[in-house]
Design an enzyme around this catalytic site. Structure first.
Site, PDB file in Angstrom:
ATOM      1  N   SER A  42     -44.149  -2.139   3.811  1.00 16.24           N
ATOM      2  CA  SER A  42     -44.456  -2.619   5.157  1.00 16.24           C
ATOM      3  C   SER A  42     -43.312  -2.350   6.120  1.00 16.24           C
ATOM      4  O   SER A  42     -42.178  -2.041   5.722  1.00 16.24           O
ATOM      5  CB  SER A  42     -44.778  -4.113   5.161  1.00 16.24           C
ATOM      6  OG  SER A  42     -43.608  -4.888   5.283  1.00 16.24           O
ATOM      7  N   VAL A  43     -43.614  -2.527   7.398  1.00 16.25           N
ATOM      8  CA  VAL A  43     -42.624  -2.363   8.460  1.00 16.25           C
ATOM      9  C   VAL A  43     -41.487  -3.371   8.314  1.00 16.25           C
ATOM     10  O   VAL A  43     -40.369  -3.141   8.806  1.00 16.25           O
ATOM     11  CB  VAL A  43     -43.310  -2.517   9.841  1.00 16.25           C
ATOM     12  CG1 VAL A  43     -43.781  -3.953  10.061  1.00 16.25           C
ATOM     13  CG2 VAL A  43     -42.418  -2.056  10.982  1.00 16.25           C
ATOM     14  N   LYS A  44     -41.736  -4.491   7.645  1.00 20.80           N
ATOM     15  CA  LYS A  44     -40.738  -5.543   7.530  1.00 20.80           C
ATOM     16  C   LYS A  44     -39.549  -5.155   6.657  1.00 20.80           C
ATOM     17  O   LYS A  44     -38.515  -5.838   6.682  1.00 20.80           O
ATOM     18  CB  LYS A  44     -41.386  -6.820   6.980  1.00 20.80           C
ATOM     19  CG  LYS A  44     -42.458  -7.412   7.889  1.00 20.80           C
ATOM     20  CD  LYS A  44     -41.884  -7.855   9.223  1.00 20.80           C
ATOM     21  CE  LYS A  44     -42.927  -8.607  10.039  1.00 20.80           C
ATOM     22  NZ  LYS A  44     -42.373  -9.112  11.314  1.00 20.80           N
ATOM     23  N   ASP A  45     -39.664  -4.066   5.894  1.00 18.71           N
ATOM     24  CA  ASP A  45     -38.518  -3.604   5.112  1.00 18.71           C
ATOM     25  C   ASP A  45     -37.333  -3.285   6.030  1.00 18.71           C
ATOM     26  O   ASP A  45     -36.179  -3.547   5.692  1.00 18.71           O
ATOM     27  CB  ASP A  45     -38.870  -2.341   4.320  1.00 18.71           C
ATOM     28  CG  ASP A  45     -39.851  -2.603   3.194  1.00 18.71           C
ATOM     29  OD1 ASP A  45     -40.210  -3.776   2.975  1.00 18.71           O
ATOM     30  OD2 ASP A  45     -40.273  -1.622   2.551  1.00 18.71           O
ATOM     31  N   ALA A  48     -35.775  -6.549   7.209  1.00 17.79           N
ATOM     32  CA  ALA A  48     -35.149  -7.244   6.082  1.00 17.79           C
ATOM     33  C   ALA A  48     -33.780  -6.653   5.771  1.00 17.79           C
ATOM     34  O   ALA A  48     -32.789  -7.389   5.622  1.00 17.79           O
ATOM     35  CB  ALA A  48     -36.058  -7.162   4.856  1.00 17.79           C
TER      36      ALA A  48
END
Length: 512
Positions: A42-45, A48
């Site tokens: 996901s884009v959240k990598d 993070a």
């Protein structure tokens, strides 16, 4: 061949994909930024890794420390994989309604997962953010990511996502479309693109219909990760510091139904398996493209994959139970029990009472309204409505005047107790649910759900209350044939649905 020295090097540099089939008949070029190709899916990598590195630089996270966050899943997954690689413990607080696939992924990366209530006031101790903050405060060596307010979140996209889009379109991008959760992705990417284009790139925020970002009422929703819900008991509506609203030129509000069906459409037309939030952004991008010509290039950010939602958005049984899909033949379904539109005023409307009503207050109010003793009433989060629809997640219980009176007769001291403690069995069912499958507990009821909202009450297989106008489910048209799950050959029907259902209402386009 590209060689990486660690999984952290495999975050970023995701491709752009031209959407040729979905873009048929539309004049601008539409490209999808495939963020599910990050190593964690996901884009959240990106955020993070950025937040953890910033915490290390600032001395907030030391070797052997604990990474803590409250999240609907993807940020937690990104934090967990980075933490696993760098040797940190990961503790994630997630809503109980989070897709099962995401919870399993979190645990697969070694994260400790705590499931909390789905929809409580921001000030409540059991709110997702407060549970995470309390845990971090009481755990030595813990660092709370605080993705909603952490400047390293949008910074990740200013430093990577924006430059990648500008480079890969050779500076030709004219419109950016993205959903808004924390606001980090759209803010960081937009800030870079507006600077690089000297302000010419237009930014469109795709927002769930009920989200307060785009002007909704803050009611609960089915699409995970996007939008801003607002519990009615919340005293102050606090928006994320990561979201720079000044960078957004327009908001496109997208219903849960359009988000889900657009995601399913992408899988069947482009071979692109995307999540519900991605469906929200894509639906907005397709609507935007109708306004533009060949001189424009639209880039839509696809946050994650549909692999995380195979048990929900891509499961026909789930769609039926929530009322987002119905069989083409509704003759033996709950839909057939509904009165004809012309007869809609012949049955009473759906009564609503505030979720926190006491037994005495609820009983007195129903008596004042003249509600019959056995008529089912929803106890729901108070948004000021007396009749109408309610989201299933906001309907905490169902009661009748008779059930409340029985409580008072058993013990007069129950007058001050929550009415919800003296409710009757209640189960939400979709309009496409076969009549034979209706729950039939003694003295129980079912709430008819259509497009994720409770619109009617059933008791013993009879509609006893409904909103004045229950919308008709759209039927298939010849232009939608290529998207139907039903394939006709030689006069026979070959059902290709994995769950044994064929739907008439899955449109070839949800741009209207």
């Amino acid at each position: 061949m590209t060689i990486y020295e660690s999984v952290l090097d495999a975050i970023g540099e995701t491709p752009l994909l031209r959407l040729r089939r979905l873009g048929t008949g539309l004049r601008p070029a539409i490209y999808a930024k495939l963020e599910f190709q990050n190593i964690g899916g996901s884009v959240k990598d990106r955020a993070a890794l950025s937040m953890i590195r910033a915490a290390e630089r600032d001395g907030l996270l030391a070797p052997g420390g604990t990474v803590v966050e409250g999240t609907s899943g993807n940020t937690g997954i990104g934090l967990s994989l980075v933490a696993a690689h760098l040797g940190y413990r990961a503790v994630v607080f997630a809503p109980a309604s989070t897709a099962a696939e995401k919870i399993r992924l979190l645990r697969a990366y070694g994260a400790e997962v705590h499931l909390v209530g789905d929809f409580v006031p921001r000030s409540h101790a059991d709110h997702l953010a407060n549970r995470a903050a309390a845990f971090a405060a009481n755990t030595p060596g813990a660092w709370l990511a605080q993705q909603y307010d952490n400047p390293a979140n949008p910074a990740a996209h200013y430093e990577s996502t924006g430059p990648e889009i500008w480079r890969d379109t050779a500076g030709g991008v004219t419109h950016l479309v993205a959903s808004v959760g924390t606001g980090g992705t759209i803010s960081g990417t937009a800030r870079f693109l507006k600077a690089a284009s000297r302000g010419t790139v237009q930014v469109v925020a795709a927002d769930p219909d009920h989200s307060t970002y785009g002007g909704g009422d803050g009611a609960a929703k089915y699409v995970e990760g996007a939008g801003h819900a607002l519990h009615p008991d919340t005293t102050e509506d606090i928006w994320p510091q990561a979201f720079d609203t000044a960078l957004v030129d327009r908001y496109f509000r997208v219903s849960d139904r359009d988000s889900i069906l657009t995601a399913r459409r992408a899988a069947r037309e482009e071979g692109l398996l995307i999540g519900g939030t991605s469906g929200t952004a894509l639906a907005a991008a397709l609507r935007l493209a109708e306004e533009l010509d060949e001189s424009h290039t639209v880039v839509v950010i696809i946050p994650d994959s549909g692999r995380n939602y195979l048990s929900t958005y891509f499961d026909d049984g789930w769609l039926t139970s929530t009322g987002f899909a119905e069989p083409s033949d509704a003759s033996e379904t709950v839909r057939s029990l509904l009165p004809a539109p012309a007869a809609g005023d012949q049955i009473p409307g759906v009564h609503l009472l505030a979720a926190d009503s006491s037994v005495r207050h609820a009983s007195d109010e129903l008596h004042r309204r003249g509600v019959p003793a056995d008529e089912v009433v929803f106890l729901a989060l108070d948004r000021g409505a007396t009749f109408g629809t309610v989201h299933p997640r906001e309907a905490v219980a169902a009661v009748t005047q008779r059930s409340l009176q029985a409580a008072l007769e058993r013990d007069p001291r129950s007058a001050g107790e929550p009415a919800a403690l003296h409710g009757i069995p209640f189960t939400p069912v979709g309009a496409g649910t076969p009549i034979a499958d209706l729950p039939t507990p003694t003295g129980g009821s079912a709430g008819l759900s259509l497009d994720g909202e409770l619109l009617a009450v059933l008791v013993d297989g009879r509609i006893v209350a409904a909103v004045a106008a229950v919308p008709a489910f759209p039927s298939a048209t010849p232009g939608q044939a290529e998207n139907a799950l039903q394939v006709e050959t030689a006069g026979q029907v070959d059902d290709t649905s994995a769950n044994g259902a064929s739907w008439a209402g899955e449109p070839s386009s949800v741009r209207a």
